[in-house]
Design a protein around this motif. Structure first.
Motif, mmCIF file in Angstrom:
data_model
loop_
_atom_site.group_PDB
_atom_site.id
_atom_site.type_symbol
_atom_site.label_atom_id
_atom_site.label_comp_id
_atom_site.label_asym_id
_atom_site.label_seq_id
_atom_site.Cartn_x
_atom_site.Cartn_y
_atom_site.Cartn_z
ATOM 1 N N UNK A 74 0.841 -1.203 0.000
ATOM 2 C CA UNK A 74 0.000 0.000 0.000
ATOM 3 C C UNK A 74 0.874 1.249 0.000
ATOM 4 N N UNK A 75 0.312 2.327 -0.533
ATOM 5 C CA UNK A 75 0.956 3.647 -0.513
ATOM 6 C C UNK A 75 -0.122 4.688 -0.243
ATOM 7 N N UNK A 76 0.171 5.590 0.663
ATOM 8 C CA UNK A 76 -0.719 6.722 0.910
ATOM 9 C C UNK A 76 0.095 8.001 0.744
ATOM 10 N N UNK A 77 -0.368 8.888 -0.132
ATOM 11 C CA UNK A 77 0.335 10.135 -0.431
ATOM 12 C C UNK A 77 -0.463 11.299 0.141
ATOM 13 N N UNK A 78 0.225 12.197 0.819
ATOM 14 C CA UNK A 78 -0.430 13.386 1.376
ATOM 15 C C UNK A 78 0.417 14.624 1.079
ATOM 16 N N UNK A 79 -0.229 15.788 1.187
ATOM 17 C CA UNK A 79 0.430 17.082 0.962
ATOM 18 C C UNK A 79 1.156 17.124 -0.385
ATOM 19 N N UNK A 80 0.532 16.535 -1.392
ATOM 20 C CA UNK A 80 1.147 16.493 -2.718
ATOM 21 C C UNK A 80 0.940 17.837 -3.416
ATOM 22 N N UNK A 85 8.929 24.060 -10.742
ATOM 23 C CA UNK A 85 10.185 23.304 -10.753
ATOM 24 C C UNK A 85 10.399 22.455 -9.502
ATOM 25 N N UNK A 86 9.383 22.371 -8.624
ATOM 26 C CA UNK A 86 9.552 21.646 -7.373
ATOM 27 C C UNK A 86 8.361 20.733 -7.090
ATOM 28 N N UNK A 87 8.641 19.713 -6.294
ATOM 29 C CA UNK A 87 7.606 18.773 -5.865
ATOM 30 C C UNK A 87 7.663 18.670 -4.344
ATOM 31 N N UNK A 88 6.500 18.732 -3.725
ATOM 32 C CA UNK A 88 6.402 18.531 -2.285
ATOM 33 C C UNK A 88 5.375 17.435 -2.037
ATOM 34 N N UNK A 146 9.234 14.247 0.416
ATOM 35 C CA UNK A 146 9.858 15.129 -0.573
ATOM 36 C C UNK A 146 9.614 16.560 -0.119
ATOM 37 N N UNK A 147 10.643 17.191 0.395
ATOM 38 C CA UNK A 147 10.517 18.568 0.870
ATOM 39 C C UNK A 147 11.047 19.517 -0.201
ATOM 40 N N UNK A 210 -3.592 10.908 -2.154
ATOM 41 C CA UNK A 210 -3.802 9.804 -3.083
ATOM 42 C C UNK A 210 -3.403 8.484 -2.456
ATOM 43 N N UNK A 211 -3.772 7.384 -3.103
ATOM 44 C CA UNK A 211 -3.418 6.059 -2.594
ATOM 45 C C UNK A 211 -3.236 5.088 -3.749
#
Length: 225
Positions: A74-80, A85-88, A146-147, A210-211
């Motif tokens: 499983x994967x849970x993504x938050x604060x995407x 030019x950046x990804x958080x 990813x900050x 996302x998940x």
């Protein structure tokens, strides 16, 4: 009288040469001898093959095959968040690790990271040491962050296009170093790299979370040491 004795004393083949039956007997002896040698060689080769397969079965760590298996459950993504030019983002992942060996395996080093295509999006995260018993599975949790990671503009555009369609395909890379065996004097150090690809993350249109969509994904070993 002398003539009859002289004729009977000559070989039946005439002219003093051996008969065909005598040649046949000698040929048969040679064939039997050669067959015996061939059978003996095959017998010893069979024993050697049996011993090799037996040792291979008893000692699976002697081969690079079936060292370990990894699976993303499983994967849970938050604060995407995407910028020019950046990804958080923050990824909470759950990995399962299988030990196909009969001996226990102690994972001392276990690094994971998130990728989009060939671009690394997260810092390398170290999962705490853990142990997997022989012929068993264990599940481990990891948090990857990813900050404000910089990424190529084309990568950002491709990711935004996928996200607009409801999902984005990510990959997970991992490196694991571990000891095989219980006794310190006999245990063996091994290391592997694996790639877990096509992890489809579905995103909600209302938030930045996302998940993982679908069934758990098996990872592929790419390197072994």
């Amino acid at each position: 009288m002398d003539k009859s004795v002289s004729k009977s004393s000559q070989p039946s083949g005439g002219n003093g040469f051996p008969t065909s039956s005598s040649n046949g007997r000698k040929l048969n002896k040679k064939l039997v001898y050669l067959c015996s040698i061939v059978m003996a060689v095959l017998f010893f080769l069979g024993i050697a093959a049996f011993v090799f397969l037996f040792l291979l079965h008893k000692n699976p760590k002697a081969t690079n095959k079936n060292i370990a298996s990894f699976r993303v459950d499983s994967i849970f993504v938050s604060r995407f968040k995407l910028s020019s030019s950046k990804i958080t983002a923050s990824w909470d992942i759950r990995l399962s690790v299988q030990n196909p060996s009969t001996a226990s395996v102690s994972y001392q080093t276990f690094y994971t990271w998130i990728q989009y295509k060939q671009e690394r999006l997260s810092n390398v995260t170290n999962i705490a040491p853990f142990q997997v018993r022989g012929n068993n599975w264990t599940a481990e949790n990891g948090k990857l962050v990813a900050k404000s990671v910089r990424a190529d503009e084309k990568v950002i555009e491709d990711m935004a296009t996928e996200m607009a369609n409801g999902s984005v395909n990510f990959n997970i890379g991992l490196y694991a170093g571990f000891w095989i065996g219980n006794e310190e004097a006999k245990r063996v150090w091994r290391a592997v790299e694996a790639h877990c690809s096509d992890l489809k993350i579905g995103f909600s249109s209302k938030d930045n979370m996302g998940k993982l969509i679908g069934e758990p994904i098996e990872c592929i070993l790419t390197k072994t040491w």
